[in-house]
Design a protein around this motif. Structure first.
Motif, PDB file in Angstrom:
ATOM      1  N   VAL A  98     -24.769  -7.304  -5.096  1.00  0.00           N
ATOM      2  CA  VAL A  98     -25.088  -6.530  -3.951  1.00  0.00           C
ATOM      3  C   VAL A  98     -25.843  -7.370  -3.849  1.00  0.00           C
ATOM      4  CG1 VAL A  98     -24.834  -4.486  -3.124  1.00  0.00           C
ATOM      5  CG2 VAL A  98     -22.993  -4.828  -4.598  1.00  0.00           C
TER       6      VAL A  98
ATOM      7  N   ASP B 183     -25.935 -10.821  -2.397  1.00  0.00           N
ATOM      8  CA  ASP B 183     -25.595 -11.487  -1.364  1.00  0.00           C
ATOM      9  C   ASP B 183     -26.461 -10.847  -0.458  1.00  0.00           C
ATOM     10  OD1 ASP B 183     -24.205 -12.577  -2.903  1.00  0.00           O
ATOM     11  OD2 ASP B 183     -22.150 -10.560  -2.771  1.00  0.00           O
ATOM     12  N   SER B 184     -26.605  -9.475  -0.129  1.00  0.00           N
ATOM     13  CA  SER B 184     -28.617  -8.722   0.644  1.00  0.00           C
ATOM     14  C   SER B 184     -29.764  -9.762   0.842  1.00  0.00           C
ATOM     15  CB  SER B 184     -28.298  -7.757   0.586  1.00  0.00           C
ATOM     16  OG  SER B 184     -28.048  -6.386   0.159  1.00  0.00           O
TER      17      SER B 184
END
Length: 59
Positions: free
Chosen positions: A14, A17-18
């Motif tokens: 996460v 990806d962020s």
């Protein structure tokens, strides 16, 4: 985030990806504690890579 995804592997995906979003990356690197954590992680990663390469070459 720890309550939502206690598994470090999930959090890493996460976070990765962020950070691909430019404004998220800019805001993250503007945070002193986040930048320090990234710097420390990079140092640990580089040290582990160097040790691994040394072991391969000495074998």
């Amino acid at each position: 985030m720890h309550d939502l995804a206690p598994d470090d592997a999930v959090v890493a995906v996460v976070a990765t990806d962020s950070l691909r979003h430019p404004m998220v990356a800019v805001k993250t690197m503007a945070d002193d504690s986040a930048r320090c954590a990234v710097d420390e992680a990079q140092f640990v990663h580089d040290s582990a890579t160097l040790r691994s390469q040394r072991m391969e070459h000495s074998a």
